[in-house]
Design a protein around this motif. Structure first.
Motif, PDB file in Angstrom:
ATOM      1  N   VAL A   1      10.072   8.422  -2.707  1.00 25.32           N
ATOM      2  CA  VAL A   1      11.140   8.796  -1.771  1.00 25.32           C
ATOM      3  C   VAL A   1      12.490   8.305  -2.292  1.00 25.32           C
ATOM      4  O   VAL A   1      13.483   9.040  -2.260  1.00 25.32           O
ATOM      5  CB  VAL A   1      10.850   8.251  -0.352  1.00 25.32           C
ATOM      6  CG1 VAL A   1      12.052   8.412   0.563  1.00 25.32           C
ATOM      7  CG2 VAL A   1       9.628   8.939   0.240  1.00 25.32           C
ATOM      8  N   PHE A   2      12.534   7.077  -2.807  1.00 26.19           N
ATOM      9  CA  PHE A   2      13.768   6.539  -3.387  1.00 26.19           C
ATOM     10  C   PHE A   2      14.239   7.416  -4.543  1.00 26.19           C
ATOM     11  O   PHE A   2      15.408   7.799  -4.616  1.00 26.19           O
ATOM     12  CB  PHE A   2      13.524   5.103  -3.859  1.00 26.19           C
ATOM     13  CG  PHE A   2      14.732   4.431  -4.427  1.00 26.19           C
ATOM     14  CD1 PHE A   2      15.737   3.963  -3.597  1.00 26.19           C
ATOM     15  CD2 PHE A   2      14.866   4.243  -5.796  1.00 26.19           C
ATOM     16  CE1 PHE A   2      16.857   3.331  -4.111  1.00 26.19           C
ATOM     17  CE2 PHE A   2      15.975   3.611  -6.321  1.00 26.19           C
ATOM     18  CZ  PHE A   2      16.979   3.158  -5.484  1.00 26.19           C
ATOM     19  N   ARG A   3      13.315   7.780  -5.460  1.00 26.85           N
ATOM     20  CA  ARG A   3      13.645   8.632  -6.605  1.00 26.85           C
ATOM     21  C   ARG A   3      14.176   9.977  -6.145  1.00 26.85           C
ATOM     22  O   ARG A   3      15.196  10.464  -6.645  1.00 26.85           O
ATOM     23  CB  ARG A   3      12.393   8.834  -7.467  1.00 26.85           C
ATOM     24  CG  ARG A   3      12.530   9.922  -8.513  1.00 26.85           C
ATOM     25  CD  ARG A   3      11.241  10.189  -9.261  1.00 26.85           C
ATOM     26  NE  ARG A   3      10.079  10.499  -8.464  1.00 26.85           N
ATOM     27  CZ  ARG A   3       9.806  11.708  -7.957  1.00 26.85           C
ATOM     28  NH1 ARG A   3      10.631  12.716  -8.143  1.00 26.85           N
ATOM     29  NH2 ARG A   3       8.708  11.913  -7.263  1.00 26.85           N
ATOM     30  N   ILE A   4      13.517  10.585  -5.166  1.00 28.25           N
ATOM     31  CA  ILE A   4      13.914  11.911  -4.688  1.00 28.25           C
ATOM     32  C   ILE A   4      15.287  11.866  -4.029  1.00 28.25           C
ATOM     33  O   ILE A   4      16.150  12.711  -4.310  1.00 28.25           O
ATOM     34  CB  ILE A   4      12.837  12.467  -3.730  1.00 28.25           C
ATOM     35  CG1 ILE A   4      11.552  12.777  -4.510  1.00 28.25           C
ATOM     36  CG2 ILE A   4      13.336  13.695  -2.988  1.00 28.25           C
ATOM     37  CD1 ILE A   4      10.311  12.971  -3.633  1.00 28.25           C
ATOM     38  N   VAL A   5      15.524  10.894  -3.174  1.00 22.96           N
ATOM     39  CA  VAL A   5      16.803  10.808  -2.455  1.00 22.96           C
ATOM     40  C   VAL A   5      17.952  10.511  -3.421  1.00 22.96           C
ATOM     41  O   VAL A   5      18.989  11.182  -3.393  1.00 22.96           O
ATOM     42  CB  VAL A   5      16.737   9.763  -1.325  1.00 22.96           C
ATOM     43  CG1 VAL A   5      18.108   9.466  -0.753  1.00 22.96           C
ATOM     44  CG2 VAL A   5      15.793  10.228  -0.235  1.00 22.96           C
ATOM     45  N   VAL A   6      17.779   9.521  -4.290  1.00 25.90           N
ATOM     46  CA  VAL A   6      18.847   9.162  -5.228  1.00 25.90           C
ATOM     47  C   VAL A   6      19.118  10.319  -6.192  1.00 25.90           C
ATOM     48  O   VAL A   6      20.276  10.672  -6.449  1.00 25.90           O
ATOM     49  CB  VAL A   6      18.506   7.858  -5.983  1.00 25.90           C
ATOM     50  CG1 VAL A   6      19.482   7.598  -7.115  1.00 25.90           C
ATOM     51  CG2 VAL A   6      18.483   6.680  -5.017  1.00 25.90           C
ATOM     52  N   GLY A   7      18.074  10.933  -6.708  1.00 29.16           N
ATOM     53  CA  GLY A   7      18.255  12.072  -7.609  1.00 29.16           C
ATOM     54  C   GLY A   7      18.943  13.237  -6.931  1.00 29.16           C
ATOM     55  O   GLY A   7      19.832  13.874  -7.502  1.00 29.16           O
ATOM     56  N   PHE A   8      18.549  13.531  -5.693  1.00 29.42           N
ATOM     57  CA  PHE A   8      19.167  14.629  -4.945  1.00 29.42           C
ATOM     58  C   PHE A   8      20.650  14.373  -4.687  1.00 29.42           C
ATOM     59  O   PHE A   8      21.477  15.272  -4.864  1.00 29.42           O
ATOM     60  CB  PHE A   8      18.426  14.841  -3.619  1.00 29.42           C
ATOM     61  CG  PHE A   8      19.046  15.899  -2.757  1.00 29.42           C
ATOM     62  CD1 PHE A   8      18.872  17.237  -3.046  1.00 29.42           C
ATOM     63  CD2 PHE A   8      19.824  15.547  -1.662  1.00 29.42           C
ATOM     64  CE1 PHE A   8      19.463  18.214  -2.246  1.00 29.42           C
ATOM     65  CE2 PHE A   8      20.415  16.508  -0.860  1.00 29.42           C
ATOM     66  CZ  PHE A   8      20.235  17.858  -1.163  1.00 29.42           C
ATOM     67  N   LEU A   9      20.987  13.162  -4.248  1.00 26.14           N
ATOM     68  CA  LEU A   9      22.399  12.838  -4.000  1.00 26.14           C
ATOM     69  C   LEU A   9      23.225  12.982  -5.274  1.00 26.14           C
ATOM     70  O   LEU A   9      24.338  13.512  -5.253  1.00 26.14           O
ATOM     71  CB  LEU A   9      22.524  11.420  -3.444  1.00 26.14           C
ATOM     72  CG  LEU A   9      21.958  11.191  -2.043  1.00 26.14           C
ATOM     73  CD1 LEU A   9      21.991   9.703  -1.700  1.00 26.14           C
ATOM     74  CD2 LEU A   9      22.718  12.005  -1.016  1.00 26.14           C
TER      75      LEU A   9
ATOM     76  N   ARG B   1       0.814  -1.214   0.000  1.00 25.85           N
ATOM     77  CA  ARG B   1       0.000   0.000   0.000  1.00 25.85           C
ATOM     78  C   ARG B   1       0.852   1.270   0.000  1.00 25.85           C
ATOM     79  O   ARG B   1       0.365   2.347  -0.329  1.00 25.85           O
ATOM     80  CB  ARG B   1      -0.981  -0.002   1.154  1.00 25.85           C
ATOM     81  CG  ARG B   1      -0.322   0.078   2.517  1.00 25.85           C
ATOM     82  CD  ARG B   1      -1.309  -0.103   3.616  1.00 25.85           C
ATOM     83  NE  ARG B   1      -1.645   1.189   4.176  1.00 25.85           N
ATOM     84  CZ  ARG B   1      -2.291   1.345   5.298  1.00 25.85           C
ATOM     85  NH1 ARG B   1      -2.721   0.292   5.965  1.00 25.85           N
ATOM     86  NH2 ARG B   1      -2.541   2.546   5.768  1.00 25.85           N
ATOM     87  N   TRP B   2       2.111   1.179   0.381  1.00 21.54           N
ATOM     88  CA  TRP B   2       3.026   2.327   0.409  1.00 21.54           C
ATOM     89  C   TRP B   2       3.991   2.332  -0.775  1.00 21.54           C
ATOM     90  O   TRP B   2       4.903   3.148  -0.830  1.00 21.54           O
ATOM     91  CB  TRP B   2       3.831   2.329   1.708  1.00 21.54           C
ATOM     92  CG  TRP B   2       2.968   2.399   2.916  1.00 21.54           C
ATOM     93  CD1 TRP B   2       2.655   1.381   3.768  1.00 21.54           C
ATOM     94  CD2 TRP B   2       2.275   3.545   3.394  1.00 21.54           C
ATOM     95  NE1 TRP B   2       1.815   1.826   4.749  1.00 21.54           N
ATOM     96  CE2 TRP B   2       1.560   3.160   4.543  1.00 21.54           C
ATOM     97  CE3 TRP B   2       2.186   4.874   2.955  1.00 21.54           C
ATOM     98  CZ2 TRP B   2       0.775   4.035   5.262  1.00 21.54           C
ATOM     99  CZ3 TRP B   2       1.404   5.745   3.692  1.00 21.54           C
ATOM    100  CH2 TRP B   2       0.714   5.331   4.813  1.00 21.54           C
ATOM    101  N   GLN B   3       3.782   1.452  -1.724  1.00 23.47           N
ATOM    102  CA  GLN B   3       4.745   1.261  -2.806  1.00 23.47           C
ATOM    103  C   GLN B   3       5.010   2.541  -3.606  1.00 23.47           C
ATOM    104  O   GLN B   3       6.163   2.885  -3.837  1.00 23.47           O
ATOM    105  CB  GLN B   3       4.276   0.149  -3.738  1.00 23.47           C
ATOM    106  CG  GLN B   3       5.304  -0.250  -4.756  1.00 23.47           C
ATOM    107  CD  GLN B   3       4.894  -1.512  -5.511  1.00 23.47           C
ATOM    108  OE1 GLN B   3       3.852  -2.094  -5.245  1.00 23.47           O
ATOM    109  NE2 GLN B   3       5.727  -1.924  -6.433  1.00 23.47           N
ATOM    110  N   THR B   4       3.980   3.241  -4.034  1.00 23.03           N
ATOM    111  CA  THR B   4       4.220   4.441  -4.850  1.00 23.03           C
ATOM    112  C   THR B   4       4.919   5.540  -4.057  1.00 23.03           C
ATOM    113  O   THR B   4       5.733   6.277  -4.605  1.00 23.03           O
ATOM    114  CB  THR B   4       2.908   4.980  -5.462  1.00 23.03           C
ATOM    115  OG1 THR B   4       1.993   5.300  -4.422  1.00 23.03           O
ATOM    116  CG2 THR B   4       2.304   3.969  -6.419  1.00 23.03           C
ATOM    117  N   GLN B   5       4.633   5.638  -2.765  1.00 19.28           N
ATOM    118  CA  GLN B   5       5.293   6.649  -1.945  1.00 19.28           C
ATOM    119  C   GLN B   5       6.759   6.285  -1.709  1.00 19.28           C
ATOM    120  O   GLN B   5       7.637   7.156  -1.740  1.00 19.28           O
ATOM    121  CB  GLN B   5       4.573   6.812  -0.600  1.00 19.28           C
ATOM    122  CG  GLN B   5       3.205   7.435  -0.714  1.00 19.28           C
ATOM    123  CD  GLN B   5       2.099   6.431  -1.036  1.00 19.28           C
ATOM    124  OE1 GLN B   5       2.332   5.240  -1.199  1.00 19.28           O
ATOM    125  NE2 GLN B   5       0.883   6.930  -1.151  1.00 19.28           N
TER     126      GLN B   5
END
Length: 135
Positions: free
Chosen positions: A12-20, A4-8
């Motif tokens: 978060v994974f996309r945002i963190v990896v992209g930011f780093l 149920r939390w998969q899209t969120q």
């Protein structure tokens, strides 16, 4: 239960990896955060830093994510095979752990898409991209 939390979690994974990744690129382009500035237009360091900064920022905000992530993944695969692998076969030998991890993390993002909270879906009025087959 965790589905149920998969899209969120994908978001978060996309945002963190992209930011780093973007932070690493901007630091090298501008010589900040303890990183030495790369000379303008030098191959491959300046171009790699530009890809990291721009494509990483696009992934972070979720705009053109799949293409930007594919470019990031390819650039890290290129870095691994041209810079790191000459010093040894395995990443632990050649210092290529970050390049290998970024390459596969961005490949995963390219396949899964944005998840939730993407600028692309807000601007274009799209529904969220499915993160698994059959959704």
């Amino acid at each position: 239960m965790l589905e149920r939390w998969q899209t969120q979690v994908v978001a978060v994974f996309r945002i963190v990896v992209g930011f780093l990744f973007a932070t690493h690129g901007f630091a090298a382009l501008f010589g900040v955060l303890g990183v030495e500035q790369v000379a303008a237009l030098t191959w491959p360091s300046w171009w790699a830093s530009a890809i990291q900064a721009v494509a990483g920022a696009l992934v972070t905000v979720g705009f053109g994510t799949r293409w930007a992530a594919l470019l990031c993944s390819g650039s890290m695969a290129f870095a691994y095979f041209t810079v790191h692998q000459v010093d040894g076969l395995l990443p632990v030998e050649n210092g290529g752990e970050k390049a290998a991890l970024f390459a596969f993390a961005f490949l995963l993002i390219a396949v899964l898409g944005n998840g939730s909270w993407a600028l692309e879906s807000s601007l274009l009025g799209r529904k969220r991209e499915p993160v698994a087959a059959g959704e």
